[in-house]
Design a protein around this motif. Structure first.
Motif, PDB file in Angstrom:
ATOM      1  N   ASP A  10      22.902  28.040  16.577  1.00  0.00           N
ATOM      2  CA  ASP A  10      21.672  28.685  16.101  1.00  0.00           C
ATOM      3  C   ASP A  10      20.646  28.911  17.207  1.00  0.00           C
ATOM      4  O   ASP A  10      19.494  29.207  16.942  1.00  0.00           O
ATOM      5  CB  ASP A  10      21.058  27.883  14.956  1.00  0.00           C
ATOM      6  CG  ASP A  10      20.559  26.514  15.404  1.00  0.00           C
ATOM      7  OD1 ASP A  10      20.760  26.155  16.567  1.00  0.00           O
ATOM      8  OD2 ASP A  10      19.960  25.819  14.559  1.00  0.00           O
ATOM      9  N   LYS A  11      21.053  28.762  18.454  1.00  0.00           N
ATOM     10  CA  LYS A  11      20.214  29.024  19.632  1.00  0.00           C
ATOM     11  C   LYS A  11      19.056  28.047  19.779  1.00  0.00           C
ATOM     12  O   LYS A  11      18.122  28.309  20.503  1.00  0.00           O
ATOM     13  CB  LYS A  11      19.644  30.447  19.607  1.00  0.00           C
ATOM     14  CG  LYS A  11      20.677  31.523  19.434  1.00  0.00           C
ATOM     15  CD  LYS A  11      21.395  31.760  20.704  1.00  0.00           C
ATOM     16  CE  LYS A  11      22.310  32.971  20.500  1.00  0.00           C
ATOM     17  NZ  LYS A  11      23.391  33.033  21.370  1.00  0.00           N
ATOM     18  N   THR A  12      19.083  26.923  19.071  1.00  0.00           N
ATOM     19  CA  THR A  12      18.059  25.898  19.224  1.00  0.00           C
ATOM     20  C   THR A  12      18.530  24.956  20.312  1.00  0.00           C
ATOM     21  O   THR A  12      19.643  24.465  20.289  1.00  0.00           O
ATOM     22  CB  THR A  12      17.872  25.106  17.911  1.00  0.00           C
ATOM     23  OG1 THR A  12      17.521  26.020  16.886  1.00  0.00           O
ATOM     24  CG2 THR A  12      16.803  24.057  18.060  1.00  0.00           C
ATOM     25  N   LEU A  13      17.665  24.708  21.282  1.00  0.00           N
ATOM     26  CA  LEU A  13      18.020  23.807  22.366  1.00  0.00           C
ATOM     27  C   LEU A  13      17.977  22.374  21.864  1.00  0.00           C
ATOM     28  O   LEU A  13      17.064  21.989  21.142  1.00  0.00           O
ATOM     29  CB  LEU A  13      17.040  23.974  23.530  1.00  0.00           C
ATOM     30  CG  LEU A  13      17.030  25.360  24.192  1.00  0.00           C
ATOM     31  CD1 LEU A  13      15.963  25.400  25.268  1.00  0.00           C
ATOM     32  CD2 LEU A  13      18.378  25.692  24.787  1.00  0.00           C
ATOM     33  N   THR A  14      18.964  21.592  22.259  1.00  0.00           N
ATOM     34  CA  THR A  14      18.998  20.192  21.840  1.00  0.00           C
ATOM     35  C   THR A  14      19.274  19.307  23.035  1.00  0.00           C
ATOM     36  O   THR A  14      19.855  19.739  24.025  1.00  0.00           O
ATOM     37  CB  THR A  14      20.081  19.946  20.773  1.00  0.00           C
ATOM     38  OG1 THR A  14      21.346  20.311  21.313  1.00  0.00           O
ATOM     39  CG2 THR A  14      19.808  20.731  19.513  1.00  0.00           C
ATOM     40  N   SER A  15      18.874  18.079  22.911  1.00  0.00           N
ATOM     41  CA  SER A  15      19.191  17.098  23.946  1.00  0.00           C
ATOM     42  C   SER A  15      20.513  16.451  23.591  1.00  0.00           C
ATOM     43  O   SER A  15      21.087  16.708  22.530  1.00  0.00           O
ATOM     44  CB  SER A  15      18.089  16.051  24.013  1.00  0.00           C
ATOM     45  OG  SER A  15      18.112  15.274  22.834  1.00  0.00           O
ATOM     46  N   PHE A  21      14.545  20.667  20.636  1.00  0.00           N
ATOM     47  CA  PHE A  21      13.370  20.904  21.469  1.00  0.00           C
ATOM     48  C   PHE A  21      12.443  21.914  20.811  1.00  0.00           C
ATOM     49  O   PHE A  21      11.240  21.793  20.873  1.00  0.00           O
ATOM     50  CB  PHE A  21      13.767  21.410  22.859  1.00  0.00           C
ATOM     51  CG  PHE A  21      14.324  20.349  23.740  1.00  0.00           C
ATOM     52  CD1 PHE A  21      13.567  19.259  24.096  1.00  0.00           C
ATOM     53  CD2 PHE A  21      15.613  20.441  24.228  1.00  0.00           C
ATOM     54  CE1 PHE A  21      14.074  18.266  24.914  1.00  0.00           C
ATOM     55  CE2 PHE A  21      16.126  19.461  25.045  1.00  0.00           C
ATOM     56  CZ  PHE A  21      15.364  18.366  25.390  1.00  0.00           C
ATOM     57  N   MET A  22      12.999  22.911  20.164  1.00  0.00           N
ATOM     58  CA  MET A  22      12.175  23.944  19.558  1.00  0.00           C
ATOM     59  C   MET A  22      11.330  23.354  18.439  1.00  0.00           C
ATOM     60  O   MET A  22      10.150  23.617  18.349  1.00  0.00           O
ATOM     61  CB  MET A  22      13.038  25.083  19.025  1.00  0.00           C
ATOM     62  CG  MET A  22      12.210  26.276  18.600  1.00  0.00           C
ATOM     63  SD  MET A  22      13.192  27.677  18.125  1.00  0.00           S
ATOM     64  CE  MET A  22      13.822  28.204  19.704  1.00  0.00           C
ATOM     65  N   THR A  23      11.919  22.509  17.582  1.00  0.00           N
ATOM     66  CA  THR A  23      11.175  21.889  16.502  1.00  0.00           C
ATOM     67  C   THR A  23      10.081  20.991  17.062  1.00  0.00           C
ATOM     68  O   THR A  23       8.948  21.029  16.610  1.00  0.00           O
ATOM     69  CB  THR A  23      12.116  21.084  15.589  1.00  0.00           C
ATOM     70  OG1 THR A  23      13.136  21.952  15.133  1.00  0.00           O
ATOM     71  CG2 THR A  23      11.366  20.504  14.418  1.00  0.00           C
ATOM     72  N   ALA A  24      10.418  20.202  18.057  1.00  0.00           N
ATOM     73  CA  ALA A  24       9.425  19.330  18.676  1.00  0.00           C
ATOM     74  C   ALA A  24       8.329  20.173  19.305  1.00  0.00           C
ATOM     75  O   ALA A  24       7.151  19.860  19.202  1.00  0.00           O
ATOM     76  CB  ALA A  24      10.067  18.423  19.704  1.00  0.00           C
ATOM     77  N   ILE A  30       1.609  22.859  16.721  1.00  0.00           N
ATOM     78  CA  ILE A  30       0.814  22.685  15.497  1.00  0.00           C
ATOM     79  C   ILE A  30      -0.218  21.586  15.697  1.00  0.00           C
ATOM     80  O   ILE A  30      -1.395  21.745  15.354  1.00  0.00           O
ATOM     81  CB  ILE A  30       1.733  22.382  14.288  1.00  0.00           C
ATOM     82  CG1 ILE A  30       2.551  23.624  13.921  1.00  0.00           C
ATOM     83  CG2 ILE A  30       0.912  21.891  13.096  1.00  0.00           C
ATOM     84  CD1 ILE A  30       3.653  23.361  12.902  1.00  0.00           C
ATOM     85  N   ALA A  31       0.218  20.472  16.282  1.00  0.00           N
ATOM     86  CA  ALA A  31      -0.697  19.350  16.515  1.00  0.00           C
ATOM     87  C   ALA A  31      -1.822  19.766  17.457  1.00  0.00           C
ATOM     88  O   ALA A  31      -2.995  19.428  17.231  1.00  0.00           O
ATOM     89  CB  ALA A  31       0.062  18.153  17.076  1.00  0.00           C
ATOM     90  N   ARG A  32      -1.489  20.504  18.521  1.00  0.00           N
ATOM     91  CA  ARG A  32      -2.505  20.964  19.476  1.00  0.00           C
ATOM     92  C   ARG A  32      -3.484  21.926  18.802  1.00  0.00           C
ATOM     93  O   ARG A  32      -4.690  21.841  19.012  1.00  0.00           O
ATOM     94  CB  ARG A  32      -1.853  21.627  20.678  1.00  0.00           C
ATOM     95  CG  ARG A  32      -1.316  20.645  21.706  1.00  0.00           C
ATOM     96  CD  ARG A  32      -1.025  21.319  23.036  1.00  0.00           C
ATOM     97  NE  ARG A  32      -0.043  22.386  22.930  1.00  0.00           N
ATOM     98  CZ  ARG A  32       1.280  22.223  23.008  1.00  0.00           C
ATOM     99  NH1 ARG A  32       1.782  21.019  23.197  1.00  0.00           N
ATOM    100  NH2 ARG A  32       2.086  23.253  22.910  1.00  0.00           N
ATOM    101  N   LYS A  33      -2.948  22.828  17.990  1.00  0.00           N
ATOM    102  CA  LYS A  33      -3.808  23.803  17.304  1.00  0.00           C
ATOM    103  C   LYS A  33      -4.724  23.103  16.304  1.00  0.00           C
ATOM    104  O   LYS A  33      -5.897  23.442  16.185  1.00  0.00           O
ATOM    105  CB  LYS A  33      -2.974  24.859  16.572  1.00  0.00           C
ATOM    106  CG  LYS A  33      -2.159  25.746  17.481  1.00  0.00           C
ATOM    107  CD  LYS A  33      -3.031  26.675  18.268  1.00  0.00           C
ATOM    108  CE  LYS A  33      -2.157  27.591  19.125  1.00  0.00           C
ATOM    109  NZ  LYS A  33      -2.915  28.459  19.980  1.00  0.00           N
ATOM    110  N   ARG A  34      -4.178  22.123  15.591  1.00  0.00           N
ATOM    111  CA  ARG A  34      -5.021  21.368  14.639  1.00  0.00           C
ATOM    112  C   ARG A  34      -6.118  20.613  15.384  1.00  0.00           C
ATOM    113  O   ARG A  34      -7.267  20.569  14.938  1.00  0.00           O
ATOM    114  CB  ARG A  34      -4.165  20.401  13.831  1.00  0.00           C
ATOM    115  CG  ARG A  34      -3.425  21.076  12.712  1.00  0.00           C
ATOM    116  CD  ARG A  34      -2.832  20.087  11.728  1.00  0.00           C
ATOM    117  NE  ARG A  34      -2.152  20.815  10.673  1.00  0.00           N
ATOM    118  CZ  ARG A  34      -0.977  20.498  10.191  1.00  0.00           C
ATOM    119  NH1 ARG A  34      -0.335  19.443  10.639  1.00  0.00           N
ATOM    120  NH2 ARG A  34      -0.428  21.218   9.233  1.00  0.00           N
ATOM    121  N   ALA A  35      -5.746  20.009  16.497  1.00  0.00           N
ATOM    122  CA  ALA A  35      -6.742  19.269  17.285  1.00  0.00           C
ATOM    123  C   ALA A  35      -7.817  20.221  17.797  1.00  0.00           C
ATOM    124  O   ALA A  35      -9.010  19.898  17.767  1.00  0.00           O
ATOM    125  CB  ALA A  35      -6.066  18.543  18.445  1.00  0.00           C
ATOM    126  N   ALA A  36      -7.402  21.405  18.255  1.00  0.00           N
ATOM    127  CA  ALA A  36      -8.367  22.398  18.747  1.00  0.00           C
ATOM    128  C   ALA A  36      -9.271  22.867  17.608  1.00  0.00           C
ATOM    129  O   ALA A  36     -10.486  23.019  17.784  1.00  0.00           O
ATOM    130  CB  ALA A  36      -7.641  23.583  19.374  1.00  0.00           C
TER     131      ALA A  36
END
Length: 128
Positions: A10-15, A21-24, A30-36
């Motif tokens: 599905d082209k999502t990068l994983t470790s 990585f994409m979800t994280a 989202i967390a940065r935008k909420r904080a801003a």
């Protein structure tokens, strides 16, 4: 232990551990935008408070200036009339005397307060 990056269907990068990585990355965004947004809301609230404080300060200064002016005008009136208007009755009588509708001999209406305003206006007009 090295952390490699693999690509899935599905082209999502994983470790190697299988975390996406994409979800994280999206969660972090989202967390940065909420904080801003929270920071902006706090700043907006602070600005509103500063604005209210400045408006209160301006209103207080205007009230103080008006009170000072009224005291000076009252002092001038008492000095020039030779009377003190220290009772409610004397202030009411002054109000009536200044606003009472009178008539010149030609029938034109006037008030003593209007006469005073006209005289002061003429004096101020002479100064310009």
């Amino acid at each position: 232990m090295s952390m490699g990056i693999f690509c899935c269907k599905d082209k999502t990068l994983t470790s190697k551990e299988g975390r996406s990585f994409m979800t994280a990355s999206i969660d972090e965004q989202i967390a940065r935008k909420r904080a801003a947004a929270d920071k902006q809301a706090a700043r907006a609230a602070a600005l509103k408070k500063e604005l209210r404080d400045l408006e209160k300060k301006k209103a207080a200064a205007e009230r103080k200036a008006r009170t000072h002016r009224l005291v000076e005008v009252g002092a001038i009136l008492e000095q020039t009339s030779g009377m003190t208007f220290d009772t409610e009755d004397s202030r009411r009588a002054l109000s009536v005397a200044l606003t009472e509708q009178l008539r010149y001999t030609d029938g034109t209406p006037f008030t003593r307060g209007g006469q005073i305003a006209e005289a002061v206006g003429m004096l101020l007009g002479d100064q310009k």
